[in-house]
Enzyme design. Structure first.
Site, PDB file in Angstrom:
ATOM      1  N   THR A   1      -0.209  -2.374   5.747  1.00 18.24           N
ATOM      2  CA  THR A   1      -0.463  -1.142   6.491  1.00 18.24           C
ATOM      3  C   THR A   1      -1.513  -0.344   5.726  1.00 18.24           C
ATOM      4  O   THR A   1      -1.372  -0.116   4.532  1.00 18.24           O
ATOM      5  CB  THR A   1       0.836  -0.323   6.621  1.00 18.24           C
ATOM      6  OG1 THR A   1       1.847  -1.180   7.127  1.00 18.24           O
ATOM      7  CG2 THR A   1       0.647   0.867   7.536  1.00 18.24           C
TER       8      THR A   1
ATOM      9  N   THR B   1       0.886  -1.168   0.000  1.00 19.13           N
ATOM     10  CA  THR B   1       0.000   0.000   0.000  1.00 19.13           C
ATOM     11  C   THR B   1       0.917   1.208   0.000  1.00 19.13           C
ATOM     12  O   THR B   1       1.792   1.305   0.854  1.00 19.13           O
ATOM     13  CB  THR B   1      -0.880   0.020   1.254  1.00 19.13           C
ATOM     14  OG1 THR B   1      -0.058  -0.230   2.401  1.00 19.13           O
ATOM     15  CG2 THR B   1      -1.966  -1.022   1.189  1.00 19.13           C
TER      16      THR B   1
ATOM     17  N   LYS C   1      -0.403   1.077  13.608  1.00 15.13           N
ATOM     18  CA  LYS C   1       0.743   0.801  12.739  1.00 15.13           C
ATOM     19  C   LYS C   1       1.211   2.067  12.012  1.00 15.13           C
ATOM     20  O   LYS C   1       2.418   2.326  11.887  1.00 15.13           O
ATOM     21  CB  LYS C   1       0.349  -0.288  11.727  1.00 15.13           C
ATOM     22  CG  LYS C   1       1.326  -0.530  10.626  1.00 15.13           C
ATOM     23  CD  LYS C   1       2.611  -1.166  11.109  1.00 15.13           C
ATOM     24  CE  LYS C   1       3.666  -1.031  10.030  1.00 15.13           C
ATOM     25  NZ  LYS C   1       4.911  -1.627  10.334  1.00 15.13           N
TER      26      LYS C   1
ATOM     27  N   GLY D   1      14.242   5.574   3.438  1.00 15.69           N
ATOM     28  CA  GLY D   1      13.709   4.902   2.250  1.00 15.69           C
ATOM     29  C   GLY D   1      12.817   3.727   2.603  1.00 15.69           C
ATOM     30  O   GLY D   1      12.414   3.542   3.759  1.00 15.69           O
TER      31      GLY D   1
ATOM     32  N   CYS E   1       7.779   1.760   3.669  1.00 18.73           N
ATOM     33  CA  CYS E   1       7.024   1.923   4.915  1.00 18.73           C
ATOM     34  C   CYS E   1       7.178   3.335   5.485  1.00 18.73           C
ATOM     35  O   CYS E   1       6.285   4.158   5.342  1.00 18.73           O
ATOM     36  CB  CYS E   1       7.478   0.883   5.937  1.00 18.73           C
ATOM     37  SG  CYS E   1       7.086  -0.802   5.436  1.00 18.73           S
TER      38      CYS E   1
HETATM   39  N1  LIG Z   1       8.616  -4.979   4.162  1.00 21.49           N
HETATM   40  C1  LIG Z   1       8.441  -4.629   5.411  1.00 21.49           C
HETATM   41  O1  LIG Z   1       9.421  -4.532   6.167  1.00 21.49           O
HETATM   42  C2  LIG Z   1       7.047  -4.364   5.963  1.00 21.49           C
HETATM   43  C3  LIG Z   1       6.910  -4.167   7.335  1.00 21.49           C
HETATM   44  C4  LIG Z   1       5.644  -3.945   7.860  1.00 21.49           C
HETATM   45  C5  LIG Z   1       4.548  -3.912   7.044  1.00 21.49           C
HETATM   46  N2  LIG Z   1       4.679  -4.099   5.704  1.00 21.49           N
HETATM   47  C6  LIG Z   1       3.447  -4.052   4.900  1.00 21.49           C
HETATM   48  O2  LIG Z   1       3.403  -5.159   4.043  1.00 21.49           O
HETATM   49  C7  LIG Z   1       3.215  -4.735   2.711  1.00 21.49           C
HETATM   50  C8  LIG Z   1       3.889  -5.703   1.797  1.00 21.49           C
HETATM   51  O3  LIG Z   1       5.284  -5.637   2.020  1.00 21.49           O
HETATM   52  P1  LIG Z   1       6.293  -6.652   1.372  1.00 21.49           P
HETATM   53  O4  LIG Z   1       7.641  -6.231   1.850  1.00 21.49           O
HETATM   54  O5  LIG Z   1       5.846  -8.049   1.590  1.00 21.49           O
HETATM   55  O6  LIG Z   1       6.127  -6.275  -0.175  1.00 21.49           O
HETATM   56  P2  LIG Z   1       6.758  -7.051  -1.416  1.00 21.49           P
HETATM   57  O7  LIG Z   1       6.824  -6.050  -2.500  1.00 21.49           O
HETATM   58  O8  LIG Z   1       7.982  -7.790  -1.006  1.00 21.49           O
HETATM   59  O9  LIG Z   1       5.660  -8.144  -1.772  1.00 21.49           O
HETATM   60  C9  LIG Z   1       4.384  -7.868  -2.254  1.00 21.49           C
HETATM   61  C10 LIG Z   1       3.894  -9.091  -3.002  1.00 21.49           C
HETATM   62  O10 LIG Z   1       2.544  -8.859  -3.397  1.00 21.49           O
HETATM   63  C11 LIG Z   1       2.371  -9.380  -4.695  1.00 21.49           C
HETATM   64  N3  LIG Z   1       1.207  -8.744  -5.310  1.00 21.49           N
HETATM   65  C12 LIG Z   1       1.079  -7.474  -5.768  1.00 21.49           C
HETATM   66  N4  LIG Z   1      -0.158  -7.282  -6.251  1.00 21.49           N
HETATM   67  C13 LIG Z   1      -0.833  -8.453  -6.086  1.00 21.49           C
HETATM   68  C14 LIG Z   1      -2.143  -8.891  -6.392  1.00 21.49           C
HETATM   69  N5  LIG Z   1      -3.030  -8.068  -6.953  1.00 21.49           N
HETATM   70  N6  LIG Z   1      -2.481 -10.171  -6.094  1.00 21.49           N
HETATM   71  C15 LIG Z   1      -1.591 -11.013  -5.519  1.00 21.49           C
HETATM   72  N7  LIG Z   1      -0.331 -10.653  -5.216  1.00 21.49           N
HETATM   73  C16 LIG Z   1       0.039  -9.395  -5.490  1.00 21.49           C
HETATM   74  C17 LIG Z   1       3.684  -9.053  -5.393  1.00 21.49           C
HETATM   75  O11 LIG Z   1       3.881  -9.834  -6.538  1.00 21.49           O
HETATM   76  C18 LIG Z   1       4.690  -9.369  -4.277  1.00 21.49           C
HETATM   77  O12 LIG Z   1       5.088 -10.721  -4.288  1.00 21.49           O
HETATM   78  C19 LIG Z   1       3.801  -3.310   2.707  1.00 21.49           C
HETATM   79  O13 LIG Z   1       3.354  -2.489   1.675  1.00 21.49           O
HETATM   80  C20 LIG Z   1       3.350  -2.821   4.017  1.00 21.49           C
HETATM   81  O14 LIG Z   1       2.004  -2.408   3.918  1.00 21.49           O
HETATM   82  C21 LIG Z   1       5.917  -4.337   5.163  1.00 21.49           C
END
Ligand SMILES: NC(=O)c1ccc[n+]([C@@H]2O[C@H](COP(=O)([O-])OP(=O)(O)OC[C@H]3O[C@@H](n4cnc5c(N)ncnc54)[C@H](O)[C@@H]3O)[C@@H](O)[C@H]2O)c1
Length: 447
Positions: free
Chosen positions: A140, A106, A225, A276, A279
């Site tokens: 988030t 997001t 969050k 960067g 998040c």
């Molecule tokens: N990375 C972090 O450290 C972290 C920490 C806390 C919260 N988050 C939250 O988690 C979210 C995801 O983070 P992440 O690091 O896993 O992201 P990421 O980019 O590593 O993974 C996202 C995954 O979603 C898939 N995807 C995208 N659109 C899709 C759809 N329509 N249907 C099915 N799959 C789809 C992508 O192919 C990818 O594999 C963040 O945007 C945030 O909201 C991330």
């Protein structure tokens, strides 16, 4: 087995006995560990992703999120045991699942919230939703956004109450996701009604030793969050502002921060080259964009300060080059680190990329190296790949990779044409000065 309407202990038992099917949408750096952990606690898990190569890897028991220690084994074990599988077919997964978790990116910027992936998945889910299912957002979410999925989910023909909706934000970071999900922090949970809350608390108590903090509403859970991220962004901005002041005053910010932080009410973060990732620089915009009458000035200014730090790094570089009588135009500078933080191959809003752009504007010949990246990555961001230090006028450390803490500075000193180091992440210590380097760091000025 549907868990809506069941008491938490009954939910825990059902998950452990393999009677609950959970679909996790988004098998990224966060979704894949979560899916594997649910499976490791007994659930039947279907991971859904739009990337075919990811689905294929998971079905072969291969972990592609290499930054996550321990995930290889958990993934292999659960795929082999038949508890975890992956698919690109989101409708089928929704039909098969009792609990549906959304964990896709997001984003937001100054101009708009970008929640399309979540809305898209909600549409897919609605085509397979059944009475008794529970949909949980773990991405988030801007406060209020999870509930904006209700009309989309109701396209299934079911009304809210016949299915449950909850928000349980992912409070993890890459590199420690497994511990974060299972032991480090309690899970925050907000739900559409008491029945859903009870069942979702049971679900997360199954995998999280710290248990849950039930919130009074979904919106309150979303705010928790978002506020965590905003706190960090504002705190880093404060650290950066004080660090710039220290530079002017001839003070070492790191020395003063460390001493100040021994007082229990002071928690100054580290100043540096910028913020960067998808998040911390994103969540402040969730608050700013949703504000009605009271504009969140402090949060907005914090964003500006943190976004200005790559420019400051370039200012320090120009000062450093001045010290050795080299003009920026035509100088040769190696940027160490392309990713937004150490140990994670993620480029979203990485300060290194801004530094490269700015250096190029000054006519600098820019090289880059990153232990997690390739020559193609460097080229994509406008830099030439370089793995040695020969012929360089300066080095800029943009990312706190472990490898940069152990640079052979004696050897590097001999190789470089001029000895200038700009340390944007405070990875080196004073000893560099003894080797004849001009060393400049955020909040430290010249040593
Ligand atoms: N990375 C972090 O450290 C972290 C920490 C806390 C919260 N988050 C939250 O988690 C979210 C995801 O983070 P992440 O690091 O896993 O992201 P990421 O980019 O590593 O993974 C996202 C995954 O979603 C898939 N995807 C995208 N659109 C899709 C759809 N329509 N249907 C099915 N799959 C789809 C992508 O192919 C990818 O594999 C963040 O945007 C945030 O909201 C991330």
């Amino acid at each position: 087995m549907k868990i809506l309407g069941r008491k938490r202990d009954e939910v825990k038992k059902s998950v452990r006995e393999g009677n609950v099917t959970i679909a996790v949408y988004g098998l990224g750096k966060m979704g894949l560990p979560l899916a594997a952990i649910f499976a490791d606690h007994g659930a039947k898990v279907i991971g859904v992703d739009v990337r075919k190569e990811v689905v294929e890897a998971v079905n072969n028991g291969e972990n592609y999120v290499k930054e996550e220690p321990g995930l290889d084994e958990i993934l292999r074990r659960n795929v082999q045991a038949g508890r975890l599988k992956a698919t690109t077919d989101g409708v089928k997964a929704s039909k098969e699942a009792d609990v549906i978790v959304i964990l896709v990116p997001t984003l937001a910027d100054e101009y708009e919230l970008k929640l399309e992936p979540v809305y898209e998945i909600a549409k897919t889910i609605s085509r397979g939703l059944e009475a008794g299912d529970i949909v949980i957002t773990e991405s988030t979410m801007p406060p209020g956004a999870t509930e904006s999925l209700i009309p989309i989910l109701e396209d299934s023909g079911l009304g809210i109450g016949e299915f449950g909706l909850a928000h349980a934000p992912e409070r993890t970071k890459t590199g420690t996701a497994i511990q974060d999900i299972t032991t480090n922090y309690p899970k925050i949970v907000g739900a559409s009604d008491e029945k859903t809350l009870e069942a979702v608390v049971g679900l997360y108590e199954t995998i999280n030793k710290k248990g849950c903090i039930p919130m009074s509403s979904i919106k309150a859970a979303e705010a928790v969050k978002v506020f965590e991220g905003v706190y960090r962004d504002v705190n880093i901005a404060l650290a950066n502002e004080l660090a710039l002041w220290c530079e002017e005053q001839g003070l070492n910010a790191i020395e003063t921060f460390k001493a100040a932080n021994t007082q229990p009410y002071c928690h100054l973060h580290m100043p540096g080259a910028g913020v960067g990732g998808h998040c911390i620089p994103v969540y402040p915009w969730f608050v700013i964009r949703l504000a009605k009458k009271r504009y969140p000035k402090l949060i907005r200014i914090a964003r500006e300060i943190n976004d200005s730090m790559p420019k400051h790094i370039v200012e320090l570089l120009i000062r450093g080059l001045n010290e050795v009588g080299v003009a920026p135009k035509g100088s040769k500078v190696l940027v160490l680190g392309l990713t937004f933080r150490g140990g994670v191959k993620e480029f979203t809003k990485s300060p290194a990329l801004e530094i490269i752009k700015e250096l190029k504007d000054w006519g600098v010949k820019v090289y880059a190296y990153d232990p997690l990246c390739s020559e193609e990555d460097a080229n994509k961001f406008g830099a030439e790949w370089k793995e040695d230090f020969s012929d360089l006028d300066a080095v800029v450390i943009a990312t706190d990779h472990e490898e940069f803490k152990n640079l052979d500075l004696k050897k590097i000193a001999k190789e470089m044409r001029h000895r200038v180091i700009i340390d944007g992440r405070h990875v080196l210590d004073k000893k560099v000065v003894d080797l004849g380097f001009v060393y400049l760091a955020v909040g430290v000025g010249k040593l």
